[in-house]
Design a protein around this motif. Structure first.
Motif, PDB file in Angstrom:
ATOM      1  N   ILE A  75       0.505   0.664  -3.265  1.00  0.00           N
ATOM      2  CA  ILE A  75      -0.592  -0.300  -3.123  1.00  0.00           C
ATOM      3  C   ILE A  75      -1.244  -0.164  -1.754  1.00  0.00           C
ATOM      4  O   ILE A  75      -2.482  -0.145  -1.631  1.00  0.00           O
ATOM      5  CB  ILE A  75      -0.065  -1.730  -3.327  1.00  0.00           C
ATOM      6  N   LEU A  76      -0.455  -0.030  -0.705  1.00  0.00           N
ATOM      7  CA  LEU A  76      -0.998   0.070   0.645  1.00  0.00           C
ATOM      8  C   LEU A  76      -1.791   1.358   0.827  1.00  0.00           C
ATOM      9  O   LEU A  76      -2.832   1.364   1.498  1.00  0.00           O
ATOM     10  CB  LEU A  76       0.135  -0.017   1.673  1.00  0.00           C
ATOM     11  N   LEU A  77      -1.303   2.454   0.233  1.00  0.00           N
ATOM     12  CA  LEU A  77      -2.051   3.705   0.314  1.00  0.00           C
ATOM     13  C   LEU A  77      -3.413   3.574  -0.360  1.00  0.00           C
ATOM     14  O   LEU A  77      -4.429   4.051   0.158  1.00  0.00           O
ATOM     15  CB  LEU A  77      -1.257   4.840  -0.338  1.00  0.00           C
ATOM     16  N   ARG A  78      -3.447   2.915  -1.512  1.00  0.00           N
ATOM     17  CA  ARG A  78      -4.711   2.749  -2.233  1.00  0.00           C
ATOM     18  C   ARG A  78      -5.679   1.852  -1.456  1.00  0.00           C
ATOM     19  O   ARG A  78      -6.891   2.105  -1.414  1.00  0.00           O
ATOM     20  CB  ARG A  78      -4.449   2.177  -3.630  1.00  0.00           C
ATOM     21  N   VAL A  79      -5.155   0.812  -0.843  1.00  0.00           N
ATOM     22  CA  VAL A  79      -6.003  -0.083  -0.044  1.00  0.00           C
ATOM     23  C   VAL A  79      -6.553   0.660   1.168  1.00  0.00           C
ATOM     24  O   VAL A  79      -7.735   0.543   1.518  1.00  0.00           O
ATOM     25  CB  VAL A  79      -5.206  -1.332   0.388  1.00  0.00           C
ATOM     26  N   ASP A  80      -5.696   1.441   1.845  1.00  0.00           N
ATOM     27  CA  ASP A  80      -6.154   2.217   2.996  1.00  0.00           C
ATOM     28  C   ASP A  80      -7.246   3.212   2.590  1.00  0.00           C
ATOM     29  O   ASP A  80      -8.211   3.432   3.328  1.00  0.00           O
ATOM     30  CB  ASP A  80      -4.977   2.969   3.629  1.00  0.00           C
ATOM     31  N   ALA A  81      -7.071   3.829   1.411  1.00  0.00           N
ATOM     32  CA  ALA A  81      -8.081   4.774   0.935  1.00  0.00           C
ATOM     33  C   ALA A  81      -9.407   4.070   0.653  1.00  0.00           C
ATOM     34  O   ALA A  81     -10.486   4.592   0.957  1.00  0.00           O
ATOM     35  CB  ALA A  81      -7.578   5.474  -0.323  1.00  0.00           C
ATOM     36  N   MET A  82      -9.339   2.858   0.093  1.00  0.00           N
ATOM     37  CA  MET A  82     -10.555   2.090  -0.185  1.00  0.00           C
ATOM     38  C   MET A  82     -11.260   1.722   1.111  1.00  0.00           C
ATOM     39  O   MET A  82     -12.502   1.833   1.224  1.00  0.00           O
ATOM     40  CB  MET A  82     -10.187   0.831  -0.974  1.00  0.00           C
ATOM     41  N   ARG A  83     -10.498   1.293   2.112  1.00  0.00           N
ATOM     42  CA  ARG A  83     -11.097   0.935   3.400  1.00  0.00           C
ATOM     43  C   ARG A  83     -11.741   2.160   4.054  1.00  0.00           C
ATOM     44  O   ARG A  83     -12.826   2.068   4.633  1.00  0.00           O
ATOM     45  CB  ARG A  83     -10.022   0.358   4.316  1.00  0.00           C
TER      46      ARG A  83
END
Length: 302
Positions: A75-83
């Protein structure tokens, strides 16, 4: 309710798990230990499971915590990618394009793609490094480079995105005047290969400590660059694998010959996939995107 879960709770959970203790996790997050303990307790309450066993000197992940840790990281990797993508949408042209390339990849192709990028963005400076084995992955993980070219499947990281480009052919070769080169009519076995010095590329990173890739001989000469490896093989010091693009002329003109054995691939040749890579949490600017598109097109054209 699961809807009450926060990214901060998950980031705290992952940090504590990776740090090994609540105190170390608090230090990494620049928080007091009580705040970190409170965040973990709230997360456990929301999830309805214990994430850590606190009965010992240090907290240890429970089986449930170990299973959910993978989900939290994802989840954190996906959020970082979105940011990162959102930041990239609002940013202008890069001042510099930094690139680290595996030694096995044909560097002239990189030059052609960079030239295409420069025709569109002539103000962008270029910083280019060439490194073997774990070097390109280290360069990206440590944020020293924006883009990387990696070869093979041995070096992966969930924070690094990969796009397949092409296959590089690796050929086991030896000097024509070397004893192994003179035995070209026979099919050598591994035991016979082990009787001769093998020229091996050293890894500048620490990712292969205690591991060797394709080393068949107990007698080795370890070198720090691929050009040195090429020169030592041409000099007749020993045998080794090199990319076909680098040795094709030597083979055509008879200075080098393919190793006379089926133990190193059909016709002493194997293929390795090449990837364009970058951090998923770092946005790619317009110059990096143009370079990547040009490189993919050049690789597809052969």
């Amino acid at each position: 309710m699961l809807d009450a879960l926060t990214l901060d709770q998950m980031r705290t959970f992952v940090t504590v798990a990776e740090s090994g203790s609540f105190r170390a996790g608090a230090a990494r997050l620049s928080r007091v230990q009580s705040a970190v303990s409170h965040a973990i307790a709230n997360l456990e309450s929301e999830l309805g499971v214990a994430l850590f066993d606190r009965s010992g000197h240090r907290p240890v992940l429970t089986p449930e915590g170990q299973a959910l840790l993978a989900n939290a990281r994802d989840i954190l990797l996906r959020v970082d990618a979105m940011r990162a993508r959102a930041r990239g949408l609002g940013e202008g042209i890069e001042l510099e394009l930094s690139l680290i390339v595996d030694t096995l990849f044909p560097i002239e192709t990189i030059g052609l793609a960079l030239n295409e990028m420069r025709t569109i963005y002539p103000t962008v400076s270029i910083r280019l490094a060439v490194s073997p084995l774990g070097g390109p992955l280290d360069g990206l993980v440590e944020r020293r480079f924006t883009l990387g070219i990696m070869v093979g499947e041995d070096f992966r990281d969930p924070a690094i995105a990969r796009q397949a480009l092409a296959t590089v052919q690796l050929v086991a070769v030896v000097a024509a005047h070397h004893p192994l080169g003179l035995a070209r009519d026979g099919a050598l076995e591994n035991a016979e290969l082990a009787d001769h010095l093998q020229i091996v590329q050293s890894d500048p990173s620490q990712r292969t400590v205690g591991r060797d890739f394709g080393v068949l001989s107990p007698q080795t000469c370890r070198v720090s660059s691929q050009d040195t490896k090429h020169a030592m093989i041409r000099a007749g010091l020993g045998w080794g694998r090199l990319p076909l693009w680098q040795v094709q002329r030597d083979l055509d003109e008879g200075r080098l010959v393919r190793m006379p054995t089926a133990a190193l691939g059909r016709n002493s040749q194997v293929g390795a996939e090449c990837y364009l890579t970058h951090r998923i949490d770092e946005p790619l600017g317009p110059a990096a995107r143009v370079f990547g598109e040009a490189l993919a097109r050049l690789c597809a054209a052969g």
